[in-house]
Write an enzyme that holds these catalytic residues in place. Structure first.
Site, PDB file in Angstrom:
ATOM      1  N   ASP A   1       1.571   0.498  -5.661  1.00  0.00           N
ATOM      2  CA  ASP A   1       0.637   0.302  -6.767  1.00  0.00           C
ATOM      3  C   ASP A   1      -0.279   1.517  -6.885  1.00  0.00           C
ATOM      4  OD1 ASP A   1      -0.563  -0.671  -4.241  1.00  0.00           O
ATOM      5  OD2 ASP A   1      -2.327  -1.018  -5.488  1.00  0.00           O
TER       6      ASP A   1
ATOM      7  N   HIS B   1      -7.344   9.174  -7.562  1.00  0.00           N
ATOM      8  CA  HIS B   1      -8.294   8.296  -8.247  1.00  0.00           C
ATOM      9  C   HIS B   1      -9.008   9.002  -9.397  1.00  0.00           C
ATOM     10  CE1 HIS B   1      -8.839   5.114  -4.814  1.00  0.00           C
ATOM     11  NE2 HIS B   1      -7.627   5.649  -4.803  1.00  0.00           N
TER      12      HIS B   1
ATOM     13  N   GLU C   1      -2.677  -2.508  -2.909  1.00  0.00           N
ATOM     14  CA  GLU C   1      -3.637  -1.885  -2.000  1.00  0.00           C
ATOM     15  C   GLU C   1      -4.873  -1.409  -2.725  1.00  0.00           C
ATOM     16  OE1 GLU C   1      -5.666   1.267   0.259  1.00  0.00           O
ATOM     17  OE2 GLU C   1      -4.675   1.439  -1.687  1.00  0.00           O
ATOM     18  N   GLU C   2      -4.705  -0.864  -3.922  1.00  0.00           N
ATOM     19  CA  GLU C   2      -5.840  -0.246  -4.596  1.00  0.00           C
ATOM     20  C   GLU C   2      -6.903  -1.268  -5.010  1.00  0.00           C
ATOM     21  OE1 GLU C   2      -6.365   2.730  -4.502  1.00  0.00           O
ATOM     22  OE2 GLU C   2      -4.525   3.895  -4.591  1.00  0.00           O
TER      23      GLU C   2
ATOM     24  N   HIS D   1       2.150   2.266  -0.153  1.00  0.00           N
ATOM     25  CA  HIS D   1       1.974   1.283  -1.235  1.00  0.00           C
ATOM     26  C   HIS D   1       2.461   1.869  -2.546  1.00  0.00           C
ATOM     27  CE1 HIS D   1      -1.758   3.094  -3.007  1.00  0.00           C
ATOM     28  NE2 HIS D   1      -2.055   3.416  -1.762  1.00  0.00           N
TER      29      HIS D   1
ATOM     30  N   ASP E   1      -1.084   9.359  -4.576  1.00  0.00           N
ATOM     31  CA  ASP E   1      -1.630   8.158  -3.934  1.00  0.00           C
ATOM     32  C   ASP E   1      -1.029   6.920  -4.595  1.00  0.00           C
ATOM     33  OD1 ASP E   1      -3.215   6.332  -2.573  1.00  0.00           O
ATOM     34  OD2 ASP E   1      -4.968   6.643  -3.856  1.00  0.00           O
TER      35      ASP E   1
END
Length: 462
Positions: free
Chosen positions: A95, A424, A160-161, A93, A129
């Site tokens: 995003d 994150h 996705e996030e 992904h 990520d």
């Protein structure tokens, strides 16, 4: 020249790394946050760049997939090189998570920056990520000149996030996602340099519990001691969720011994930022506590704040709980067990209002097929040692959707992140050595998997 040996593949990837690093910097510089309140322009820009890079790498039929209320996904295919060759689906992904408090970053989150003290490391939001994994897929395709020894289907998601309708889309369009194996690259190694296959994802469920005991606050001196305190009622209920060791005490939630690899306690303390002298919760191995057993976390609490608290009995309190459960436990069952546990309580004789929220299933990958054998060999080739098995407490909702769309396909989870990359969190970083290893592993995997089919291995079409 198409790399045919491990030595040729490694040499080819080494020659590609400068270009892959440059493309990773380009992609990571785009603030593609697909959360409400963030501009959509950067998300579109990242989508367009990924599509451009895939076309340049030889992916035919690159197209934009638009679903309601979600950012666009990139989809493309490379036909199998000959009849009978397997097809591999690649997932990532583009995003990213919001950057959070930018004051905690050592450099601007969307200015990819070399990390001091770490050889060949770059820092930026989303660089691990999951943009490094997007670039890893690109690197494998470049290594084969856009003509790998397997058919390719590639899906690069754009929301996705935050979560999106794409999670449940694949089963509605199974022909598009039909494949023999899939590589979900949204994670990585247990520690840098340790090749790792993730074989399980814990499921997740949310529950809200609330208490109302009075019409409004009442003076604690005049009424405290008899008037029921809603916050005390709630705290007494929450205290029943764990036993004296800190293990989850909700009956029926599945827990098993963990037989794979795990962190050392020292590694885990450093990763979690556990204060010196503070014991860890629970008993048993870390793998059991983190991956093959349940966890209940109080993620939110509505109660008067200390700074402005009045001397009054609290009339209302509410908590939001996050439950993580065994990969093979049904999400509805797991959530219902927690709900029933709470509804059965009467702290100080007061009933609780318990409201179930969202759920997400876990996932456990099969480990006995030809794709799994090829992946083990590929990871060993890339990092020079046999891979470890881990699970993760995080969830990748799309995995179940893809598995339902292609029920006969083997699912492999590995990638260029590592457990110390601060995903994150502030100062997220990626090691270029992990990116290189992942490109080599992907290249070796498609070579070994194609050879298994050509030799009449026990692989079967999805």
């Amino acid at each position: 020249m198409t790399p045919k040996t491990p030595e040729q593949l490694a040499s080819t990837v080494d020659g590609l790394m400068d270009g892959l690093r440059a493309d990773l910097v380009r992609l990571a510089a785009i603030p593609s946050v697909a959360f409400p309140g963030f501009p959509s322009g950067p998300v579109e820009e990242a989508h367009d760049l990924v599509a451009e890079l895939l076309r340049d790498a030889g992916v035919s039929g690159v197209e934009r997939l638009d679903l309601p209320d979600t950012a666009p996904a990139v989809y493309g295919e490379i036909p199998p090189p000959h009849p009978g060759a397997p097809t591999v689906l690649l997932y990532g992904h583009y995003d990213v998570q919001p950057p959070g408090d930018e004051a905690l970053w050592l450099s601007p989150p969307f200015e990819p920056t070399p990390v001091d003290g770490e050889e060949e490391a770059l820092r930026a939001r989303g660089i691990a990520d999951d943009k490094a994994n997007v670039i890893a897929h690109l690197g494998m395709l470049r290594a084969y000149g856009g003509r790998p020894p397997v058919g390719i289907k590639i899906v690069i998601e754009g929301q996705e996030e935050y979560g999106s309708a794409f999670d449940t889309y694949p089963p509605t369009d199974p022909a598009r996602f039909a494949c023999d194996a899939m590589v979900v690259a949204d994670l990585g190694n247990l520690r840098p340099g340790t090749p790792t296959l993730t074989t399980g994802l814990r499921g997740a469920a949310e529950v809200v519990v609330e208490v109302r005991t009075l019409d409004e606050p009442r003076h604690s001196g005049e009424f405290g001691g008899a008037a029921p305190d809603a916050l005390l009622v709630l705290l007494k209920a929450l205290a029943t969720l764990h036993d004296v060791h800190g293990d989850v005490a909700v009956e029926g939630l599945r827990r098993e011994e963990w037989s794979g690899t795990s962190y050392t306690e020292e590694e885990f303390r450093a990763l979690a930022g556990v204060r010196s002298g503070t014991p860890l919760m629970g008993s048993g191995s870390l793998g059991e506590r983190l991956w093959s057993g349940p966890a209940v976390t109080v993620v939110g609490l509505d109660a008067p704040g200390v700074a402005h608290a009045a001397s009054a009995v609290v009339p209302y309190a509410r908590a939001k709980l996050n439950l993580r459960f065994h990969p093979r436990q049904d999400p509805g069952e797991a959530q219902a067990l927690l709900v029933e546990h709470l509804r059965s309580l009467r702290p100080f004789g007061v009933p609780l209002t318990v409201t179930p929220g969202d759920t997400g299933p876990g996932f456990e990958a099969a480990t006995g097929g030809p794709a799994h054998r090829a992946a083990r060999a590929a990871l060993a080739e890339a990092w020079g040692e046999q891979p470890s098995y881990v699970a993760t407490g995080g969830s990748i909702p799309l995995v179940n959707g893809l598995a339902q769309a292609a029920p006969g396909a083997e699912v492999l989870l590995f990638g260029a992140q590592d457990s110390m990359c601060n995903l994150h969190a502030p100062n997220e970083r990626v090691l270029l050595s992990e990116l290189r290893g992942t490109v080599v592993a992907l290249g070796a995997f498609v070579r070994e998997y194609a050879a298994d089919f050509a030799a009449g291995g026990d692989g079967t079409r999805a």
